[in-house]
Motif scaffolding. Structure first.
Motif, short mmCIF file in Angstrom:
data_model
loop_
_atom_site.label_atom_id
_atom_site.label_comp_id
_atom_site.label_asym_id
_atom_site.label_seq_id
_atom_site.Cartn_x
_atom_site.Cartn_y
_atom_site.Cartn_z
N MET A 1 8.63 -2.21 -14.84
CA MET A 1 8.73 -3.08 -13.67
C MET A 1 8.78 -2.21 -12.43
N VAL A 2 8.06 -2.62 -11.38
CA VAL A 2 8.15 -1.98 -10.08
C VAL A 2 8.50 -3.07 -9.07
N LEU A 3 9.65 -2.94 -8.45
CA LEU A 3 10.17 -3.96 -7.54
C LEU A 3 10.39 -3.36 -6.16
N THR A 4 9.84 -3.99 -5.14
CA THR A 4 10.09 -3.57 -3.77
C THR A 4 10.81 -4.69 -3.05
N ILE A 5 11.94 -4.36 -2.45
CA ILE A 5 12.80 -5.36 -1.82
C ILE A 5 13.04 -4.97 -0.37
N LEU A 6 12.89 -5.92 0.53
CA LEU A 6 13.30 -5.68 1.91
C LEU A 6 14.78 -5.37 1.90
N GLY A 7 15.16 -4.18 2.38
CA GLY A 7 16.55 -3.75 2.24
C GLY A 7 17.06 -3.02 3.46
N ARG A 8 17.85 -1.99 3.19
CA ARG A 8 18.47 -1.22 4.28
C ARG A 8 18.84 0.16 3.76
N SER B 1 0.83 -1.21 0.00
CA SER B 1 0.00 0.00 0.00
C SER B 1 0.86 1.26 0.00
N MET B 2 1.98 1.22 0.71
CA MET B 2 2.88 2.38 0.77
C MET B 2 3.44 2.73 -0.60
N THR B 3 3.62 1.74 -1.45
CA THR B 3 4.26 1.97 -2.75
C THR B 3 3.24 2.16 -3.88
N LYS B 4 1.97 2.28 -3.55
CA LYS B 4 0.92 2.44 -4.56
C LYS B 4 1.17 3.61 -5.51
N ASP C 1 13.21 1.20 18.93
CA ASP C 1 12.47 1.68 17.77
C ASP C 1 12.97 0.96 16.52
N ALA C 2 12.78 -0.35 16.49
CA ALA C 2 13.25 -1.15 15.35
C ALA C 2 12.32 -0.98 14.16
N LYS C 3 12.88 -1.08 12.95
CA LYS C 3 12.11 -0.86 11.73
C LYS C 3 12.55 -1.82 10.63
N PHE C 4 11.62 -2.06 9.70
CA PHE C 4 11.96 -2.69 8.44
C PHE C 4 12.21 -1.58 7.42
N PHE C 5 13.24 -1.76 6.59
CA PHE C 5 13.56 -0.78 5.55
C PHE C 5 13.34 -1.42 4.18
N ASN C 6 12.80 -0.65 3.25
CA ASN C 6 12.46 -1.15 1.93
C ASN C 6 13.09 -0.30 0.84
N VAL C 7 13.45 -0.97 -0.25
CA VAL C 7 13.95 -0.30 -1.44
C VAL C 7 12.97 -0.57 -2.58
N THR C 8 12.44 0.48 -3.19
CA THR C 8 11.51 0.33 -4.32
C THR C 8 12.13 0.99 -5.54
N VAL C 9 12.17 0.24 -6.63
CA VAL C 9 12.71 0.78 -7.87
C VAL C 9 11.69 0.59 -8.99
N HIS D 1 3.91 -6.54 -20.31
CA HIS D 1 3.85 -5.08 -20.29
C HIS D 1 4.25 -4.51 -18.94
N PHE D 2 3.87 -5.23 -17.87
CA PHE D 2 4.13 -4.71 -16.53
C PHE D 2 4.48 -5.87 -15.60
N VAL D 3 5.55 -5.69 -14.85
CA VAL D 3 6.01 -6.70 -13.89
C VAL D 3 6.04 -6.07 -12.50
N HIS D 4 5.49 -6.79 -11.54
CA HIS D 4 5.52 -6.32 -10.16
C HIS D 4 6.05 -7.41 -9.24
N SER D 5 6.82 -6.99 -8.26
CA SER D 5 7.28 -7.93 -7.23
C SER D 5 7.50 -7.15 -5.95
N SER D 6 7.01 -7.70 -4.84
CA SER D 6 7.18 -7.03 -3.55
C SER D 6 7.58 -8.05 -2.49
N TYR D 7 8.65 -7.75 -1.79
CA TYR D 7 9.16 -8.59 -0.70
C TYR D 7 9.46 -10.02 -1.16
N SER D 8 10.06 -10.13 -2.34
CA SER D 8 10.44 -11.45 -2.86
C SER D 8 11.90 -11.50 -3.29
#
Length: 369
Positions: free
Chosen positions: A219-226, A30-33, A354-362, A155-162
């Motif tokens: 392509m829109v890719l979201t990866i658990l990152g830092r 939802s954050m990357t919509k 205050d721990a967090k998950f960080f994401n990289v979206t390209v 035409h369009f490729v999506h991947s999130s947290y994979s």
């Protein structure tokens, strides 16, 4: 460990299933919509002659199971419907291809998620006179580190947290001792081995998609990152360090053999935005339209932000993700006591830190040939 056979989320609809414990992933999607909407709008506007009244082929890579599997597809259809309505164009047919490894619970997608998907979209599409057979959904089992689709069809490729999941456990981790992932205590060669495996895998992913995506496709890719450039930083390794701590306690209690712990490593790499950018530019098939980072606090991972159940909910989330790997290596008997220990540790750390998950979206665009 042969990952193709064991790397999967918990299937079904039971209490510990991924379907019932993937709210964190839903929040990230939802954050990357806005990024996806921008990419779909630009794709449609740039390909209007081929898409208007034609076909739009979408691939969801690493779809897993549960309500998230078709969440983005629903969003894409609605976005394109609004664009077509605005310009007075005919709606294209949608071909939705759901990909994951063969062990994924595809059955639950088609039994539980697909009817909800159709029920939500039918009223919207009937308003524009669209026939019932507007959208064709199929499952595509296989590794996205290989070719999956016919040439120049997507035409369009999506991947999130994979894409943080690697194709295999990196070689050369023998000195990682009781760590199950990278940590501040890991030797330099362990960090290097993880990075090299990510570099090889992500480059392979880009090369395979470059053969399947049409010219100008997105392509829109979201990866658990830092955020940090330190691959062993706490911001990307902490969640696994605490699981390792739980396993170490079970070793001290004689439930888990020390040798078993020392031979277990998580096949994952959480990249920085700069590392993602570097590999995209090096492979060369795609241009970067947007590259952004985001974060989500552990304390807000439950149904209600900053509630007292966040530790328990995050434990269930991690169990739904890691249980098949853990069962394959340690056996089913360790799972319940392991996650009881883990829940206590996570709840305490969420309370104190205050721990967090960080994401990289390209967002990427396929270069013109």
């Amino acid at each position: 460990m042969e990952l193709v056979g064991v790397l999967r989320m918990n299937g079904g609809l039971r209490e510990t299933s991924y379907a019932n414990n993937s709210l964190v992933q839903r929040k990230v999607i939802s954050m990357t919509k806005p990024i996806r909407e921008e990419a779909i709008t630009e794709l449609y506007n740039s390909s209007i002659t081929s898409i208007n009244g034609g076909k739009l082929c979408v691939a969801e890579l690493g779809c897993s199971s549960g309500p998230n599997a078709l969440f983005v597809a629903t969003e894409i259809v609605k976005t394109v419907e609004k664009i077509c309505r605005k310009h007075g164009h005919s709606l294209p047919e949608f071909q939705i291809q759901l990909n994951d490894l063969p062990g994924n619970d595809f059955n639950s997608i088609f039994q539980s998620s697909l009817p909800s998907f159709e029920a939500e979209l039918l009223p919207v599409l009937h308003e524009v006179g669209c026939p019932n057979q507007y959208c064709f959904v199929s499952g595509v089992p296989g590794s996205f580190y290989s070719r999956l689709f016919a040439a120049k069809t997507l035409h369009f490729v999506h991947s999130s947290y994979s894409l943080m999941w690697l194709s295999k456990v990196p070689e050369g981790l023998e000195m990682n001792n009781e760590n199950i992932y990278m940590s501040s205590k890991s030797p330099a060669q362990v960090i290097k081995a993880y990075y090299e495996q990510f570099r090889i895998d992500f480059s392979t992913f880009l090369r395979c998609r470059s053969e399947e995506v049409v010219s100008g496709g997105r392509m829109v890719l979201t990866i658990l990152g830092r955020k940090s450039e330190d691959a062993s930083s706490k911001e990307c390794c902490y969640i696994w360090e605490l699981l390792a701590l739980s396993l170490q306690q079970m070793v001290s209690e004689g439930v888990v053999e020390k040798e078993k712990l020392e031979s277990f490593n998580i096949p994952q790499y959480t990249p920085s935005a700069e590392e993602v950018k570097k590999e995209v530019e090096k492979e060369g098939s795609f241009t970067i339209s947007r590259l952004e980072s985001s974060e989500i606090p552990w304390a807000s991972c439950g149904p209600e932000p900053n509630n007292n159940d966040a530790g328990d909910y995050l434990t269930q989330c991690m169990r739904s993700v890691a249980e098949p790997l853990l069962v394959n290596h340690f056996g089913q008997h360790v799972i319940d006591p392991l996650f009881q220990i883990y829940a206590k540790i996570l709840s305490q750390r969420i309370s104190d830190e205050d721990a967090k998950f960080f994401n990289v979206t390209v967002s990427l665009t396929m270069r013109s040939e």
